[in-house]
Design a protein around this motif. Structure first.
Motif, mmCIF file in Angstrom:
data_model
loop_
_atom_site.group_PDB
_atom_site.id
_atom_site.type_symbol
_atom_site.label_atom_id
_atom_site.label_comp_id
_atom_site.label_asym_id
_atom_site.label_seq_id
_atom_site.Cartn_x
_atom_site.Cartn_y
_atom_site.Cartn_z
ATOM 1 N N SER A 11 1.049 -1.198 0.085
ATOM 2 C CA SER A 11 0.077 -0.084 0.146
ATOM 3 C C SER A 11 0.839 1.125 0.045
ATOM 4 N N PRO A 12 0.626 2.278 -0.870
ATOM 5 C CA PRO A 12 1.053 3.579 -0.501
ATOM 6 C C PRO A 12 1.017 3.806 1.045
ATOM 7 N N MET A 13 1.873 4.393 1.707
ATOM 8 C CA MET A 13 1.671 4.833 3.129
ATOM 9 C C MET A 13 0.294 5.427 3.488
ATOM 10 N N ARG A 14 -0.395 4.538 4.058
ATOM 11 C CA ARG A 14 -1.868 4.721 4.453
ATOM 12 C C ARG A 14 -2.112 6.110 5.220
ATOM 13 N N TYR A 15 -1.165 6.322 5.969
ATOM 14 C CA TYR A 15 -1.255 7.610 6.951
ATOM 15 C C TYR A 15 -0.950 8.925 6.093
ATOM 16 N N CYS A 16 -0.296 8.593 4.702
ATOM 17 C CA CYS A 16 -0.083 9.957 4.012
ATOM 18 C C CYS A 16 -1.021 9.807 2.708
ATOM 19 N N TRP A 17 -1.745 8.794 2.346
ATOM 20 C CA TRP A 17 -2.520 8.769 1.178
ATOM 21 C C TRP A 17 -3.741 7.910 1.119
ATOM 22 N N GLY A 18 -4.625 9.001 1.475
ATOM 23 C CA GLY A 18 -6.253 8.311 1.314
ATOM 24 C C GLY A 18 -6.663 8.207 2.671
ATOM 25 N N PHE A 19 -5.834 7.929 3.642
ATOM 26 C CA PHE A 19 -6.598 7.562 4.915
ATOM 27 C C PHE A 19 -5.993 8.244 6.149
ATOM 28 N N THR A 20 -5.601 9.451 5.798
ATOM 29 C CA THR A 20 -5.075 10.309 6.852
ATOM 30 C C THR A 20 -6.125 10.522 7.836
ATOM 31 N N GLU A 21 -7.351 10.837 7.491
ATOM 32 C CA GLU A 21 -8.372 11.315 8.229
ATOM 33 C C GLU A 21 -8.492 10.151 9.312
ATOM 34 N N ASP A 22 -8.546 8.843 8.773
ATOM 35 C CA ASP A 22 -8.720 7.800 9.747
ATOM 36 C C ASP A 22 -7.693 7.710 10.816
ATOM 37 N N TYR A 23 -6.336 8.056 10.595
ATOM 38 C CA TYR A 23 -5.660 7.977 11.741
ATOM 39 C C TYR A 23 -5.747 9.155 12.402
ATOM 40 N N LEU A 24 -5.874 10.350 12.106
ATOM 41 C CA LEU A 24 -6.098 11.563 12.988
ATOM 42 C C LEU A 24 -7.367 11.374 13.713
ATOM 43 N N LEU A 25 -8.427 10.664 13.534
ATOM 44 C CA LEU A 25 -9.630 10.593 14.365
ATOM 45 C C LEU A 25 -9.188 9.615 15.428
ATOM 46 N N SER A 26 -8.444 8.752 15.288
ATOM 47 C CA SER A 26 -7.934 7.748 16.111
ATOM 48 C C SER A 26 -6.963 8.224 17.379
ATOM 49 N N MET A 27 -6.661 9.576 17.234
ATOM 50 C CA MET A 27 -5.640 10.087 18.255
ATOM 51 C C MET A 27 -6.480 11.268 18.861
ATOM 52 N N SER A 28 -5.934 11.604 20.211
ATOM 53 C CA SER A 28 -6.616 12.777 20.954
ATOM 54 C C SER A 28 -6.726 14.056 20.063
ATOM 55 N N LYS A 29 -7.509 14.775 20.562
ATOM 56 C CA LYS A 29 -7.645 16.147 19.474
ATOM 57 C C LYS A 29 -6.528 17.024 19.690
ATOM 58 N N PRO A 30 -5.882 16.977 20.954
ATOM 59 C CA PRO A 30 -4.764 18.057 21.045
ATOM 60 C C PRO A 30 -3.615 17.749 19.945
ATOM 61 N N LEU A 31 -3.309 16.124 19.700
ATOM 62 C CA LEU A 31 -2.502 15.727 18.904
ATOM 63 C C LEU A 31 -2.902 15.717 17.441
ATOM 64 N N ARG A 32 -3.934 15.943 17.024
ATOM 65 C CA ARG A 32 -4.278 15.857 15.826
ATOM 66 C C ARG A 32 -3.483 16.852 14.837
ATOM 67 N N PRO A 33 -3.589 18.081 15.248
ATOM 68 C CA PRO A 33 -2.857 18.896 14.411
ATOM 69 C C PRO A 33 -1.217 18.828 14.204
#
Length: 372
Positions: free
Chosen positions: A113-135
């Motif tokens: 897979s192209p790195m999932r956290y960079c290509w196409g699934f970034t939002e899924d990874y961000l939503l799994s984190m606490s809000k302060p860490l997302r930015p």
């Protein structure tokens, strides 16, 4: 012929590592380069080849390897290929293809897979984190994405594990690729199929990480009260096990002999995530067991759903919701006796390791011939 294999990490033994093990049957003397190496966790299947790990391969950092994505480019740059190799094979799901190679050296990149956290699934990874860490995470995801773009042309030929990933490589990298399905171990087809036994569990099997959507299974089986066994470990395990009712068992990672004991009791594997390909459904199908999967991604290339149930390897649910999963389970139970375990196994056999070895070897040879 001197061959170097670059794999993102050798820590757990999952699909990417099984592909490397098969490639080593073609090039048994290859040197291996990797970001992280953990001989204790990987286990007895660890290759005996020369393995060179990156500057990041330190005890503390290794424990948190999946969270160190901002440092992956640094790790790749620290991997100095030690000889003039005739062939480079990279295994890409992390940033393996970015390794520096000598100009003109053939470089075949097998893309899980192209790195999932960079290509196409970034939002899924961000939503799994606490809000302060997302930015903060989003900033580093963007930096890693920009670096990944600079490595695209470092490859002579792209090979992908599915038509699904071929579309992603075309979309994100603007590159054509050849599809060679990953190898399913032939030993799985040697054990006699277990028939005429009482099967009392549903099964989930694989890494327990956010995009696998095991949370949906916990919700579904909390409501229906049926027995669910979840095999595997991951970042979500502790949270989800605390939410689960007593009919849901988390059993961790197990040796294959113990997994087979659960397979002999399994009515169906349930696969709720969107996978790039997904070897586990086929590994379970090798035991004649149907698979109920989310109707998206790699499952569309492995699960066969026909009106004639005896020529089906499972069924699909259309949405990632407990309601949709339960509806699929209900339909499955109405037709459970109609499934043909021999047909399911024969379908999975088409993805056997022998087919992978033949196709991958042929592809590499064609690349080498074109360079002469």
């Amino acid at each position: 012929m001197k061959v170097a294999i670059v794999h993102y990490w050798l820590i757990t033994r999952r699909g990417g590592e099984k592909v490397i093990e098969s490639i080593l049957k073609l090039y048994p003397n290859a040197d291996i380069y990797t970001l992280f190496l953990d001989e204790n966790i990987y286990g007895v299947n660890l290759p005996k080849n020369t393995i060179i790990s990156s500057v990041l391969d330190q005890p503390f950092l290794k424990k948190h390897y999946q969270k160190l994505f901002p440092l992956y480019p640094l790790g790749i740059k620290s991997l100095k290929l030690k000889e003039d190799y005739d062939l480079i094979i990279s295994s890409e799901s992390g940033p393996a293809k970015g390794v520096k190679i000598k100009a003109g050296t053939p470089h075949v990149c097998y893309v899980h897979s192209p790195m999932r956290y960079c290509w196409g699934f970034t939002e899924d990874y961000l939503l799994s984190m606490s809000k302060p860490l997302r930015p903060i995470a989003n900033y580093f995801f963007e930096r890693l994405r920009k670096w990944d773009v600079t490595t695209i042309n470092n490859v002579s030929s792209y090979v992908v594990n599915s038509e699904n990933v071929a579309k992603r490589v075309k979309n994100f990298y603007r590159k054509n690729s050849s599809v060679i399905y990953p190898p399913i171990e032939l030993a799985l087809f040697e054990r006699a199929l277990v028939k005429n036994v009482e099967r009392d569990i549903y099964l989930s099997f694989g890494a327990i990480t956010p995009y696998k959507r095991i949370d949906l299974l916990v919700e579904t089986f909390n409501m229906n009260g049926k027995k669910l066994v979840i095999i595997g470990n991951g970042s979500e395990k502790e949270k989800l096990s605390s939410m689960a009712n007593s009919n849901i068992s988390f059993v961790g990672s197990l040796p294959w002999e113990e997994i087979e004991n659960f397979l002999d009791r399994t009515r169906a594997l349930i696969f709720p995530g969107e996978e790039d390909f997904g070897m586990i459904p086929l590994e379970v199908m090798a035991y004649g067991i149907p698979v109920l999967a989310y109707k998206k991604g790699g499952a569309l290339e492995t699960v066969v759903e026909n009106e004639n149930i005896s020529e089906s390897s499972g069924g699909f649910f259309d949405e990632q919701t407990p309601y949709s999963i339960q509806e699929c389970i209900d339909i499955f139970e109405l037709n459970e006796k109609k499934y043909d375990s021999e047909w399911i196994r024969n379908h999975a056999r088409k993805f056997g390791e022998d087919q992978f070895l033949k196709r991958f070897s042929s592809h590499v040879n064609s690349i080498l011939s074109s360079k002469q």
